[in-house]
Design a protein around this motif. Structure first.
Motif, PDB file in Angstrom:
ATOM      1  N   MET A  88      -7.038  39.714 -16.093  1.00  0.00           N
ATOM      2  CA  MET A  88      -5.915  41.073 -15.861  1.00  0.00           C
ATOM      3  C   MET A  88      -4.466  40.223 -16.247  1.00  0.00           C
ATOM      4  O   MET A  88      -3.560  41.094 -16.827  1.00  0.00           O
ATOM      5  N   THR A  89      -4.136  39.916 -14.977  1.00  0.00           N
ATOM      6  CA  THR A  89      -3.081  39.435 -15.194  1.00  0.00           C
ATOM      7  C   THR A  89      -2.561  38.648 -16.194  1.00  0.00           C
ATOM      8  O   THR A  89      -1.552  38.789 -17.041  1.00  0.00           O
ATOM      9  N   ALA A  90      -3.462  37.605 -16.654  1.00  0.00           N
ATOM     10  CA  ALA A  90      -3.582  37.026 -17.302  1.00  0.00           C
ATOM     11  C   ALA A  90      -2.902  37.404 -18.365  1.00  0.00           C
ATOM     12  O   ALA A  90      -2.228  37.548 -19.655  1.00  0.00           O
ATOM     13  N   LEU A  91      -3.735  38.439 -18.812  1.00  0.00           N
ATOM     14  CA  LEU A  91      -4.318  39.371 -20.053  1.00  0.00           C
ATOM     15  C   LEU A  91      -2.440  40.408 -20.834  1.00  0.00           C
ATOM     16  O   LEU A  91      -1.902  39.909 -21.273  1.00  0.00           O
ATOM     17  N   VAL A  92      -2.295  40.609 -19.186  1.00  0.00           N
ATOM     18  CA  VAL A  92      -1.148  41.712 -19.746  1.00  0.00           C
ATOM     19  C   VAL A  92       0.245  40.595 -19.588  1.00  0.00           C
ATOM     20  O   VAL A  92       1.203  41.315 -20.511  1.00  0.00           O
ATOM     21  N   GLU A  95       0.282  39.275 -22.949  1.00  0.00           N
ATOM     22  CA  GLU A  95       1.244  40.323 -24.415  1.00  0.00           C
ATOM     23  C   GLU A  95       1.932  41.344 -23.997  1.00  0.00           C
ATOM     24  O   GLU A  95       2.820  41.454 -25.612  1.00  0.00           O
ATOM     25  N   ASN A  96       2.641  41.266 -23.250  1.00  0.00           N
ATOM     26  CA  ASN A  96       3.767  41.548 -22.705  1.00  0.00           C
ATOM     27  C   ASN A  96       5.056  41.067 -22.209  1.00  0.00           C
ATOM     28  O   ASN A  96       6.901  40.901 -22.495  1.00  0.00           O
ATOM     29  N   GLY A  97       4.667  39.235 -22.303  1.00  0.00           N
ATOM     30  CA  GLY A  97       5.891  38.598 -22.433  1.00  0.00           C
ATOM     31  C   GLY A  97       6.205  37.504 -22.993  1.00  0.00           C
ATOM     32  O   GLY A  97       5.223  37.432 -24.168  1.00  0.00           O
ATOM     33  N   GLU A  98       7.205  36.596 -23.193  1.00  0.00           N
ATOM     34  CA  GLU A  98       7.502  35.361 -23.792  1.00  0.00           C
ATOM     35  C   GLU A  98       7.297  33.765 -23.243  1.00  0.00           C
ATOM     36  O   GLU A  98       7.152  33.925 -21.971  1.00  0.00           O
ATOM     37  N   GLU A 158       5.436  45.705  -8.135  1.00  0.00           N
ATOM     38  CA  GLU A 158       4.535  47.256  -8.358  1.00  0.00           C
ATOM     39  C   GLU A 158       4.325  47.631 -10.197  1.00  0.00           C
ATOM     40  O   GLU A 158       3.350  48.460 -10.525  1.00  0.00           O
ATOM     41  N   GLY A 159       5.379  46.981 -10.679  1.00  0.00           N
ATOM     42  CA  GLY A 159       5.700  47.504 -11.660  1.00  0.00           C
ATOM     43  C   GLY A 159       4.419  46.646 -12.490  1.00  0.00           C
ATOM     44  O   GLY A 159       4.161  47.507 -13.735  1.00  0.00           O
ATOM     45  N   PHE A 160       3.963  45.483 -12.504  1.00  0.00           N
ATOM     46  CA  PHE A 160       3.227  44.639 -13.466  1.00  0.00           C
ATOM     47  C   PHE A 160       1.942  45.465 -13.155  1.00  0.00           C
ATOM     48  O   PHE A 160       0.794  44.992 -13.291  1.00  0.00           O
ATOM     49  N   LEU A 161       1.211  45.685 -11.371  1.00  0.00           N
ATOM     50  CA  LEU A 161       0.414  46.685 -10.946  1.00  0.00           C
ATOM     51  C   LEU A 161       0.216  47.896 -11.867  1.00  0.00           C
ATOM     52  O   LEU A 161      -0.974  48.514 -12.282  1.00  0.00           O
ATOM     53  N   GLN A 162       1.056  48.368 -12.575  1.00  0.00           N
ATOM     54  CA  GLN A 162       0.805  49.830 -13.116  1.00  0.00           C
ATOM     55  C   GLN A 162       0.852  49.506 -14.644  1.00  0.00           C
ATOM     56  O   GLN A 162      -0.300  50.169 -15.157  1.00  0.00           O
ATOM     57  N   MET A 163       0.799  48.173 -15.057  1.00  0.00           N
ATOM     58  CA  MET A 163       1.209  48.099 -16.588  1.00  0.00           C
ATOM     59  C   MET A 163      -0.417  47.062 -16.293  1.00  0.00           C
ATOM     60  O   MET A 163      -1.003  47.452 -17.123  1.00  0.00           O
ATOM     61  N   MET A 164      -1.390  46.916 -15.406  1.00  0.00           N
ATOM     62  CA  MET A 164      -2.478  45.950 -15.228  1.00  0.00           C
ATOM     63  C   MET A 164      -3.352  47.882 -14.931  1.00  0.00           C
ATOM     64  O   MET A 164      -4.439  47.573 -16.184  1.00  0.00           O
ATOM     65  N   ASN A 165      -2.731  48.833 -14.381  1.00  0.00           N
ATOM     66  CA  ASN A 165      -4.600  49.620 -14.865  1.00  0.00           C
ATOM     67  C   ASN A 165      -4.117  50.162 -15.849  1.00  0.00           C
ATOM     68  O   ASN A 165      -4.758  50.436 -16.200  1.00  0.00           O
ATOM     69  N   GLU A 201     -13.878  40.888 -22.597  1.00  0.00           N
ATOM     70  CA  GLU A 201     -14.341  40.606 -24.023  1.00  0.00           C
ATOM     71  C   GLU A 201     -13.335  41.248 -24.978  1.00  0.00           C
ATOM     72  O   GLU A 201     -12.565  39.749 -26.045  1.00  0.00           O
ATOM     73  N   ALA A 202     -11.933  41.745 -24.504  1.00  0.00           N
ATOM     74  CA  ALA A 202     -10.908  42.279 -24.988  1.00  0.00           C
ATOM     75  C   ALA A 202      -9.814  41.038 -25.057  1.00  0.00           C
ATOM     76  O   ALA A 202      -9.668  40.521 -25.962  1.00  0.00           O
ATOM     77  N   ALA A 203      -9.865  40.231 -23.671  1.00  0.00           N
ATOM     78  CA  ALA A 203      -9.112  39.530 -23.971  1.00  0.00           C
ATOM     79  C   ALA A 203      -9.359  38.407 -24.689  1.00  0.00           C
ATOM     80  O   ALA A 203      -8.799  37.143 -24.924  1.00  0.00           O
ATOM     81  N   LEU A 204     -10.635  37.713 -24.988  1.00  0.00           N
ATOM     82  CA  LEU A 204     -11.266  36.382 -25.608  1.00  0.00           C
ATOM     83  C   LEU A 204     -10.303  36.896 -27.138  1.00  0.00           C
ATOM     84  O   LEU A 204     -10.813  35.699 -27.885  1.00  0.00           O
TER      85      LEU A 204
END
Length: 461
Positions: A88-92, A95-98, A158-165, A201-204
């Motif tokens: 999830m760390t990598a997926l978020v 999707e949200n970084g450059e 902390e902000g990234f954790l919220q994005m993960m959840n 499955e979604a990340a792939l």
């Protein structure tokens, strides 16, 4: 009558033998009917096995190409995810970084990295790309890289954790919560094997994530604090240099291990057109006398699951585009309508199943089909069932159009004209007169002939 009875008996026998059923207006909210085994949320699996591994606390075996749940063991039990968190760390972050952003590692962020972890020795002031941080996170399971990437993309850990959840909730994970971005033991970080399968499955589907998940070796660019660093996957089943565990069928993977969570492995494997996703959590390792790992548990038991999948399941085509299916009467229609399969469908099923064990079920959309019917109009669905499990489904569409019934036009009988009976009577009288006159003329002719014969006889005498 006799022929009709013979035909009826033959059709009844044919439908009974081939296992065909026709149902009108059937609907259901039962996942066994609407999804069968074809969903990560499926309540049932194609397998009937209860436990195939020795120590794993939870297992999900899923076929990605057909969305088929092959096997589960404790799929919804609460477990500690270990480094599966990094999926999830990598997926978020992707999707949200450059990915080409250059990240400056700060001391304050490094202070949030637990001591004694697996990492790539990031240093304060080091400038490194987000891409390299995420490759390190996914390939080498680098905890320091995951924390630095999270702080950069989320503004703070902390902000990234919220994005993960938030992302977990968006994907439908009802039993997952993240308390950190790396997966070291934390009572507030938990999940289930089913949710990990759902996330993977979604990340792939993301090409960049897929590439990282399937990478065996990666060389990171030189930084101001380090020369080039080459990292190797922690999934020994992908690495040809790990002969004891290497399996050429394995195409990707993510490992994890903690004392509380045990040995974990999420991997993909391909063979014979099948693309298997295996999530195996909480395996127990066996340690050697010198303290090294003698048996990982995760690699060995995952191999058991992959072997089981490829040995016991296979793809088969069950519907062909244009294949005729069922015939229905049409209310107010000029003819019946024949339905056909709207598309070709292949599905996965147990290898030992033969056609006699399958049932084709036709489900009409409405109880009554009413004219007019357009060619290609959807009239219902066709399903293939194996026992109580729906294996595949396709739309039933009209093979022929049906127009409204138009009754034949029958010409009206012309009315009798006045005087017709009188005319008929006069004709009959005329015929009678003609016959009577003919008879008189014939008699007169006979009399004349008779008199002539008498005269001849008189002369002879």
């Amino acid at each position: 009558m006799k022929n009709t009875r013979i035909i009826s008996l033959f059709l009844a026998f044919l439908f009974l033998f081939s296992g065909f059923f026709v149902i009108a207006g059937a609907t259901s909210d039962d996942p066994a009917v609407t999804s069968g085994c074809h969903s990560v949320d499926a309540a049932m699996t194609l397998s009937t096995e209860e436990k195939l591994t020795d120590t794993a606390k939870a297992v999900v075996l899923y076929e990605l190409n057909s969305d088929t749940m092959l096997y589960t063991y404790n799929p919804d039990g609460k477990i500690y995810p270990t480094s599966m968190v990094k999926l999830m760390t990598a997926l978020v972050a992707i999707e949200n970084g450059e990915l080409d952003d250059m990240v400056t590692v700060t001391r304050s962020v490094l202070n949030q990295v637990p001591i004694g972890i697996v990492g790539i020795d990031l240093k304060a002031g080091e400038e490194i790309s987000l891409r390299d941080l995420l490759y390190a996170t996914m390939v080498a399971s680098a905890t320091d890289a995951s924390v630095v990437a999270a702080a950069h993309v989320g503004g703070s850990v902390e902000g990234f954790l919220q994005m993960m959840n938030d992302k977990a909730a968006q994907l439908g994970c009802q039993n997952t919560h993240y308390g950190n971005v790396h997966g070291l033991h934390d009572e507030q970080t938990y999940t289930t094997a089913r949710d990990i399968a759902r996330i993977t499955e979604a990340a792939l589907e993301n090409e960049i994530f897929h590439e990282m998940f399937c990478t065996v070796e990666y060389t990171m660019a030189e930084t101001n604090k380090h020369e080039q660093r080459t990292i190797i996957t922690s999934n020994n089943m992908m690495n040809p240099q790990k002969a004891k565990y290497y399996d050429k069928r394995i195409t990707g993977g993510r490992t994890g291990a903690t004392d509380q969570g045990g040995r974990c492995l999420t991997l993909t494997a391909q063979q014979d057109g099948m693309n298997i996703l295996c999530v195996l959590m909480g395996a127990t390792p066996t340690m050697a006398a010198n303290g090294s790992v003698e048996v990982y548990g995760s690699f060995e038991e995952s191999k058991v699951m992959v072997d089981y999948a490829f040995a016991n399941f296979q793809f088969r085509q069950v519907f062909y585009h244009g294949q005729s299916l069922a015939q229905y009467s049409v209310a107010n229609g000029a003819s019946h309508v024949v339905t056909q399969a709207a598309s070709s469908v292949s599905t996965i099923m147990p290898s030992q199943v033969d056609e006699s064990q399958l049932k084709w079920v036709y489900v009409a959309t409405n109880d009554t089909i009413t004219a007019p019917v357009e060619k290609g109009q959807k009239l219902g669905t066709a399903q293939v069932w194996y026992g109580v499990k729906c294996l595949a489904e396709t739309d039933m569409v009209a093979m022929n159009g049906v127009q409204l019934y138009q009754p034949p036009v029958i010409p009206e009988k012309p009315e009798a004209q006045s005087g017709s009976w009188l005319t008929l009577l006069l004709v009959l009288v005329g015929l009678v007169v003609l016959v009577f006159l003919g008879m008189i003329a014939l008699r007169a002719l006979r009399i004349m002939q008779y008199q002539r014969r008498r005269k001849r006889r008189s002369r002879r005498r």
